[in-house]
Design an enzyme around this catalytic site. Structure first.
Site, PDB file in Angstrom:
ATOM      1  CD  GLU A   1     -83.370  76.169  59.264  1.00  0.00           C
ATOM      2  OE1 GLU A   1     -84.114  75.593  60.066  1.00  0.00           O
ATOM      3  OE2 GLU A   1     -82.153  76.347  59.480  1.00  0.00           O
TER       4      GLU A   1
ATOM      5  CE1 TYR B   1     -84.723  72.270  67.690  1.00  0.00           C
ATOM      6  CE2 TYR B   1     -85.068  70.506  66.091  1.00  0.00           C
ATOM      7  CZ  TYR B   1     -84.775  71.826  66.392  1.00  0.00           C
ATOM      8  OH  TYR B   1     -84.572  72.715  65.361  1.00  0.00           O
TER       9      TYR B   1
ATOM     10  NE  ARG C   1     -86.922  71.359  61.364  1.00  0.00           N
ATOM     11  CZ  ARG C   1     -86.454  71.855  62.505  1.00  0.00           C
ATOM     12  NH1 ARG C   1     -85.157  72.041  62.660  1.00  0.00           N
ATOM     13  NH2 ARG C   1     -87.254  72.190  63.481  1.00  0.00           N
TER      14      ARG C   1
ATOM     15  CG  HIS D   1     -81.600  69.967  67.717  1.00  0.00           C
ATOM     16  ND1 HIS D   1     -81.237  70.512  68.908  1.00  0.00           N
ATOM     17  CD2 HIS D   1     -81.734  71.003  66.865  1.00  0.00           C
ATOM     18  CE1 HIS D   1     -81.168  71.826  68.797  1.00  0.00           C
ATOM     19  NE2 HIS D   1     -81.459  72.157  67.556  1.00  0.00           N
TER      20      HIS D   1
ATOM     21  CD  GLU E   1     -80.569  70.497  60.472  1.00  0.00           C
ATOM     22  OE1 GLU E   1     -81.495  70.528  59.643  1.00  0.00           O
ATOM     23  OE2 GLU E   1     -80.341  71.409  61.286  1.00  0.00           O
TER      24      GLU E   1
ATOM     25  CD1 TRP F   1     -82.968  70.903  73.996  1.00  0.00           C
ATOM     26  CD2 TRP F   1     -81.976  72.384  72.646  1.00  0.00           C
ATOM     27  NE1 TRP F   1     -83.955  71.557  73.285  1.00  0.00           N
ATOM     28  CE2 TRP F   1     -83.365  72.454  72.459  1.00  0.00           C
ATOM     29  CE3 TRP F   1     -81.134  73.214  71.898  1.00  0.00           C
ATOM     30  CZ2 TRP F   1     -83.964  73.342  71.544  1.00  0.00           C
ATOM     31  CZ3 TRP F   1     -81.698  74.092  71.007  1.00  0.00           C
ATOM     32  CH2 TRP F   1     -83.112  74.147  70.832  1.00  0.00           C
TER      33      TRP F   1
ATOM     34  NE  ARG G   1     -78.664  72.667  58.598  1.00  0.00           N
ATOM     35  CZ  ARG G   1     -79.517  73.700  58.624  1.00  0.00           C
ATOM     36  NH1 ARG G   1     -79.690  74.442  57.567  1.00  0.00           N
ATOM     37  NH2 ARG G   1     -80.187  73.978  59.726  1.00  0.00           N
TER      38      ARG G   1
ATOM     39  CG  ASP H   1     -82.458  69.426  63.144  1.00  0.00           C
ATOM     40  OD1 ASP H   1     -81.544  68.709  63.584  1.00  0.00           O
ATOM     41  OD2 ASP H   1     -82.443  70.671  63.207  1.00  0.00           O
TER      42      ASP H   1
ATOM     43  CD  GLU I   1     -78.620  73.779  63.828  1.00  0.00           C
ATOM     44  OE1 GLU I   1     -79.288  73.696  62.785  1.00  0.00           O
ATOM     45  OE2 GLU I   1     -79.097  73.682  64.965  1.00  0.00           O
TER      46      GLU I   1
HETATM   47  C1  CS2 Z   1     -82.470  74.234  64.278  1.00  0.00           C
HETATM   48  C2  CS2 Z   1     -82.432  75.542  65.007  1.00  0.00           C
HETATM   49  O1  CS2 Z   1     -83.021  75.453  62.361  1.00  0.00           O
HETATM   50  C3  CS2 Z   1     -82.543  74.415  62.780  1.00  0.00           C
HETATM   51  O2  CS2 Z   1     -82.151  73.509  62.087  1.00  0.00           O
HETATM   52  O3  CS2 Z   1     -81.588  73.264  64.631  1.00  0.00           O
HETATM   53  O4  CS2 Z   1     -83.782  75.888  65.203  1.00  0.00           O
HETATM   54  C4  CS2 Z   1     -81.704  75.575  66.352  1.00  0.00           C
HETATM   55  O5  CS2 Z   1     -82.341  74.770  67.281  1.00  0.00           O
HETATM   56  C5  CS2 Z   1     -81.683  76.994  66.837  1.00  0.00           C
HETATM   57  O6  CS2 Z   1     -81.077  77.809  65.895  1.00  0.00           O
HETATM   58  C6  CS2 Z   1     -80.980  77.125  68.163  1.00  0.00           C
HETATM   59  O7  CS2 Z   1     -80.794  78.458  68.464  1.00  0.00           O
HETATM   60 MG    MG Z   2     -80.895  72.170  62.975  1.00  0.00          MG
END
Ligand code: CS2
Ligand code: MG
Length: 405
Positions: free
Chosen positions: A342, A161, A149, A215, A239, A405, A286, A213, A265
């Site tokens: 992941e 991020y 990634r 986010h 993502e 975020w 995810r 990602d 996630e």
């Molecule tokens: C992220 C995570 O792994 C990912 O894809 O989006 O690092 C996420 O930011 C964290 O799990 C937040 O706790």
């Molecule tokens: Mg993520």
């Protein structure tokens, strides 16, 4: 003989970061471990377990995994949500661990046996600039990873991020009394990201699997535009393009691009994703074992997804514990429609507390052959690392408005 739960203990430990762990002990001396970590809200899950589930767990039949899941899901009335589902997830993982140990089998055997030899892993590369990012990718490739990634800085923004300003891995949670505030500018990101990702693809060649990602930062229109501009980059996925609470909005993204989409996630039950799956608005779901109520519920989500040719790609950041990672690998080895896992990796201190049997070799993961989940927790070591207050950042746009975020 009935195998009952005699003790249920909650351990909060912070070997470099916070983790919440559930320990179940049975009348015949078996121990089952479950992960209950919700990043930045650890003590809420610890209390949910200690104050509300533990009293009802002691004395229960340890063999009844599904009935216990139903008891805590249907029995709560105020069902769903990340805190409650993570607590149920920990109970579920610990009961699968116990059942595996009682049977003398790794959990993947109880789930139907291996459908593959090993699970493809992806990890993270991070760099403030393109050259730094390419160096980070090269390090990851040298470690054996076949899927990476890639996240980079955005000109004009000080914090982004997924990007570390210091050497080593990226860790979003900051220790301290409150969250760090980051600034976000969607226009700057959209001007920069397509060119950046295209340059990465040109530099690494066609074979390396690349992921990115977003986010949760874009509207469906912005996401459609980004996806369209990235089609020639050949991403494995894009993502979390939108926040996705409103599942139907992903229809608009799909109308504009064929870039594969991954989301989920932060989801915790099938009810967060059923339209995304049944309308095939995503390619990859995810959810992590812990946040989706454990192996028992995620298994059902994946079975539902299989009908629609949607694949599983469980979340595996540093903020879910190695117990969750092990559970994910047992499920992954036994589930046909798992595509990739992941593997963000952990600070070495984490392994002073969590002793793992799973293996990472040549870019692939395997849960190992130990009975149960194959993770042991050193409680004495855990006690050396007491909980420390920590938060994920919050984000604001350049004019100061709160942003996802
Ligand atoms: C992220 C995570 O792994 C990912 O894809 O989006 O690092 C996420 O930011 C964290 O799990 C937040 O706790
Ligand atoms: Mg993520």
């Amino acid at each position: 003989m009935t195998r009952t739960i005699t003790h249920a203990d909650v351990i909060v430990t912070s070997p470099s970061r916070n983790f919440v762990t559930l320990k179940l002990t049975t009348s015949d001396g078996l121990v089952g471990w479950g992960d209950a970590t919700v990043n930045g809200r650890e003590l809420a899950v610890a209390s949910y377990l200690r104050d509300h589930l533990v009293p009802a767990l002691v004395g229960r039949d340890a063999e009844k995994i599904e009935d216990t899941w139903q008891y805590f899901y249907r029995g709560v009335y105020w069902r769903r949500g990340p805190i409650g589902m993570a607590a149920i997830g920990a109970v579920d993982m610990a009961l699968w661990d116990i059942k595996g140990k009682a049977a003398g089998m790794p959990v993947y055997q109880l789930l139907g046996g291996a459908v593959r030899d090993k699970i493809l892993a992806y990890t993270h590369a991070t760099g403030w600039t393109l050259p730094e990012l390419l160096d980070s990718v090269a390090v990851r490739r040298a470690e054996g990873f076949r899927a990476v990634r890639v996240q980079s800085g955005v000109p004009g923004l000080d914090t982004v991020y997924g990007v570390s300003r210091t050497p080593g891995g990226y860790e979003p949670a900051g220790r301290g009394a409150g969250p760090v505030e980051e600034r976000w500018d969607t226009s700057a990101y959209l001007r920069h990201a397509p060119e950046l990702l295209r340059s990465v693809r040109e530099a690494v060649g066609p074979e390396l699997t690349l992921l990115h990602d977003v986010h949760h930062r874009l509207t469906p229109t912005e996401a459609g535009r980004l996806g369209r501009s990235l089609e020639d980059v050949d991403l494995f996925w894009l993502e979390d393009v939108t926040p996705a609470e409103n599942q139907t909005l992903l229809r608009a993204v799909r109308q504009h691009t064929t870039v594969p989409l991954a989301i989920g996630e932060v989801f915790n039950t099938i009810w967060d994703a059923h339209e995304l799956i049944s309308e095939r608005l995503i390619d990859y779901i995810r959810m992590a074992v812990v946040h989706a109520g454990g192996i028992s519920h995620l298994r059902k989500v994946l079975a539902f997804a299989e009908v629609y040719q949607v694949k599983g790609a469980p979340h595996g950041p540093s903020d879910v514990s190695p117990i969750n990672m092990a559970a994910s690998l047992h499920l992954g080895l036994a589930t046909t429609n798992i595509a990739i896992q992941e593997h963000m990796g952990y600070d070495p201190l984490v392994f002073e507390v969590f002793h793992v049997g799973y293996q990472l070799a040549d870019g692939y993961l395997h849960p190992g052959e130990a009975p149960g989940l194959g993770v042991d927790v050193d409680e004495k070591a855990a006690a050396h690392f007491p909980y420390r207050q920590a938060y994920l950042p919050v984000a604001r746009t350049l004019d100061g408005t709160m942003k996802d975020w």
